[in-house]
Design a protein around this motif. Structure first.
Motif, short mmCIF file in Angstrom:
data_model
loop_
_atom_site.label_atom_id
_atom_site.label_comp_id
_atom_site.label_asym_id
_atom_site.label_seq_id
_atom_site.Cartn_x
_atom_site.Cartn_y
_atom_site.Cartn_z
N LEU A 348 0.83 -1.20 0.00
CA LEU A 348 0.00 0.00 0.00
C LEU A 348 0.87 1.25 0.00
O LEU A 348 0.53 2.25 -0.66
N ILE A 349 1.98 1.23 0.73
CA ILE A 349 2.88 2.38 0.77
C ILE A 349 3.46 2.64 -0.62
O ILE A 349 3.63 3.80 -1.04
N LYS A 350 3.76 1.58 -1.34
CA LYS A 350 4.28 1.74 -2.70
C LYS A 350 3.26 2.43 -3.59
O LYS A 350 3.61 3.28 -4.43
N ARG A 351 2.01 2.10 -3.41
CA ARG A 351 0.94 2.70 -4.21
C ARG A 351 0.53 4.06 -3.69
O ARG A 351 0.18 4.96 -4.47
N PHE A 352 0.56 4.22 -2.35
CA PHE A 352 0.17 5.48 -1.71
C PHE A 352 1.34 5.95 -0.83
O PHE A 352 1.32 5.75 0.39
N PRO A 353 2.34 6.58 -1.43
CA PRO A 353 3.56 6.91 -0.68
C PRO A 353 3.37 7.91 0.45
O PRO A 353 4.26 8.08 1.28
N TYR A 354 2.20 8.53 0.52
CA TYR A 354 1.95 9.49 1.59
C TYR A 354 1.52 8.82 2.90
O TYR A 354 1.36 9.50 3.93
N LEU A 355 1.30 7.51 2.91
CA LEU A 355 0.76 6.85 4.10
C LEU A 355 1.61 7.06 5.36
O LEU A 355 1.04 7.34 6.43
N PRO A 356 2.94 6.92 5.33
CA PRO A 356 3.70 7.17 6.56
C PRO A 356 3.53 8.59 7.10
O PRO A 356 3.38 8.78 8.31
N VAL A 357 3.53 9.60 6.20
CA VAL A 357 3.32 10.98 6.64
C VAL A 357 1.91 11.15 7.19
O VAL A 357 1.70 11.82 8.21
N LEU A 358 0.93 10.53 6.54
CA LEU A 358 -0.44 10.64 7.01
C LEU A 358 -0.61 10.00 8.38
O LEU A 358 -1.29 10.56 9.25
N LYS A 359 0.02 8.85 8.60
CA LYS A 359 -0.08 8.22 9.92
C LYS A 359 0.51 9.13 10.99
O LYS A 359 -0.08 9.30 12.06
N GLU A 360 1.67 9.72 10.70
CA GLU A 360 2.27 10.67 11.65
C GLU A 360 1.30 11.82 11.93
O GLU A 360 1.15 12.25 13.07
N SER A 361 0.68 12.32 10.88
CA SER A 361 -0.22 13.47 11.02
C SER A 361 -1.45 13.12 11.85
O SER A 361 -1.90 13.92 12.69
N ILE A 362 -2.01 11.92 11.64
CA ILE A 362 -3.17 11.50 12.41
C ILE A 362 -2.81 11.33 13.89
O ILE A 362 -3.54 11.76 14.78
N LEU A 363 -1.67 10.69 14.14
CA LEU A 363 -1.26 10.46 15.53
C LEU A 363 -0.92 11.76 16.24
O LEU A 363 -1.05 11.86 17.47
N ALA A 364 -0.51 12.79 15.50
CA ALA A 364 -0.18 14.08 16.09
C ALA A 364 -1.36 15.05 16.07
O ALA A 364 -1.27 16.15 16.62
N ALA A 365 -2.44 14.65 15.43
CA ALA A 365 -3.61 15.53 15.29
C ALA A 365 -4.34 15.65 16.62
O ALA A 365 -4.22 14.81 17.51
N LYS A 366 -5.12 16.71 16.74
CA LYS A 366 -5.96 16.92 17.92
C LYS A 366 -7.42 16.82 17.52
O LYS A 366 -7.83 17.37 16.49
#
Length: 415
Positions: A348-366
């Motif tokens: 999935l990361i290969k197809r959607f390379p933004y996933l690691p950044v998105l996971k970081e953003s969700i975990l840091a979101a309020k």
């Protein structure tokens, strides 16, 4: 927010539907089975029918029908509220914006759900919190969301981590190229509330406590956040046209090559990829001194208290939030799933390379506050910020922050 006329019409239309539909009440109950209706916003439905067809083929006596609500979150809420207040059983499963869980639970419009029926321990923890109110589970997370910064890699050497870096890069690119600098969603609606809240969070503050019981707005930090946006508009690297932008307008401006930077949700990635190819990437939102903090978004699925087929509705939610459907939410709908393990899947990361950044953003979101009066809080925020961002900027950022805090405290006191 759109002008009031469409909202009023939505309410009247919904009320009309409620009068002519079946009434809820005595026949409701968690044991009811039969056909159900899934009501959700039109902006999230393009990929859904094949998933619904799979359910319908396996459950011919409990078929689900999709009912598309307006695209704008404010109008979705207006239509659902009118229907639920009339105790109509027309809606069975509700696709709620995460900020609506508390309001709908507090008013008795949805029913509490049994935690053990759903694999919540495999979901991203902040996402689960959006479905809980006063210690009870009232909905099941279906999609998550966090704001990302989209930027043109063919024009920008490296992504900005701070507001100062964003300002410098946006000013440079507007001088060298026929393109605007940065935009978000700055029309007076829920999107502006989100953008302002993110700016406050990214300056180290928070608008309201997570439980919605206290105004935690620090006027100095709010003024810093607002001054950053005012500065961009004054200096021109935030185009004045962006004061009319919602998600769709800002998405089009970026993918059509009119913006170098844009704040938007992950669903804008697919269309941008189709238009721009490898000429863009995403990163976390910038902040005052480093990476910023997004507001947590997404859709939760709830069961109407007036549904006559609540058992079927709950079983449908179990099916719809299962792992394989969550994979399809991403691969076919381009919406962020809620299962944590999907963000670490190499394919999935290969197809959607933004996933690691998105996971970081969700975990840091309020999360936005779990308040039954959230809609009123949001309207006040959007209205105040609009005045401050509109020329000739007669109200200082500091004065606006002080008056906004006072207005929000009045709402909290009277709830």
């Amino acid at each position: 927010m759109r002008r009031s006329l469409p909202i009023v019409l939505s309410v009247l239309l919904a009320a009309g539907c409620a009068v002519t539909g079946d009434e809820g009440g005595d026949d409701t109950g968690t044991g009811g089975t039969g056909p159900i209706t899934f009501a959700t916003g039109r902006d999230t439905t393009a990929y859904l029918q094949p998933l619904l067809d799979r359910w319908n083929q396996a459950h011919p006596a409990e078929k689900v029908t999709l009912l598309e609500l307006p695209e704008a979150a404010d109008e979705q809420r207006a239509q659902m509220v009118a229907n639920l207040q009339a105790r109509s059983s027309r809606y069975d499963v509700l696709g709620l914006d995460v900020v609506q869980t508390a309001e709908f639970a507090e008013n008795g419009w949805i029913i509490p759900l049994e935690r053990g029926l759903f694999p919540l321990d495999r979901f991203l923890p902040p996402v689960v919190d959006t479905a809980v109110y006063k210690g009870k589970l009232w909905a099941v997370p279906y999609t998550s969301n966090a704001g990302l910064l989209y930027y043109r890699t063919d024009l920008i050497k490296k992504p900005p981590r701070t507001w100062a870096e964003l300002r410098t890069a946006a000013q440079e690119v507007t001088k060298k190229h026929d393109i605007d600098g940065y935009a978000g969603q700055f029309l007076a609606y829920e999107g502006l509330t989100v953008n302002f809240s993110e700016a406050v969070q990214s300056a180290g503050g928070q608008v309201v406590s997570p439980d919605g019981t206290r105004v935690t707005l620090d006027p100095a930090k709010a003024a810093t956040a607002l001054a950053f946006l005012q500065q961009g508009l004054r200096e021109g690297w935030i185009p004045k046209e962006s004061l009319s932008y919602k998600e769709e307008e800002s998405r089009l401006a970026f993918q059509e090559g009119r913006l170098a930077f844009v704040r938007n949700w992950p669903h804008a990635y697919g269309p941008a990829k189709a238009k721009l190819g490898d000429k863009f990437a995403v990163t976390r939102l910038p902040g005052l001194d480093g990476p910023g903090s997004s507001s947590l978004g997404g859709i939760n699925l709830a069961v109407s208290a007036s549904s006559k087929h609540q058992h079927t509705a709950q079983e449908f939610i179990r099916y719809f939030t299962g792992l394989e459907n969550q994979r399809r939410v991403l691969t076919e709908g381009s919406f962020p799933p809620v299962w944590s393990e999907l963000y670490d899947d190499p394919e999935l990361i290969k197809r959607f390379p933004y996933l690691p950044v998105l996971k970081e953003s969700i975990l840091a979101a309020k999360p936005r506050p779990a308040s039954a009066n959230y809609n009123q809080l949001s309207l006040v925020i959007a209205s105040s910020v609009t005045k401050a961002l509109s020329p000739p900027y007669s109200e200082s950022a500091g004065d606006m922050a002080v008056s906004l805090k006072s207005e929000l405290e009045e709402i909290i006191r009277t709830q």
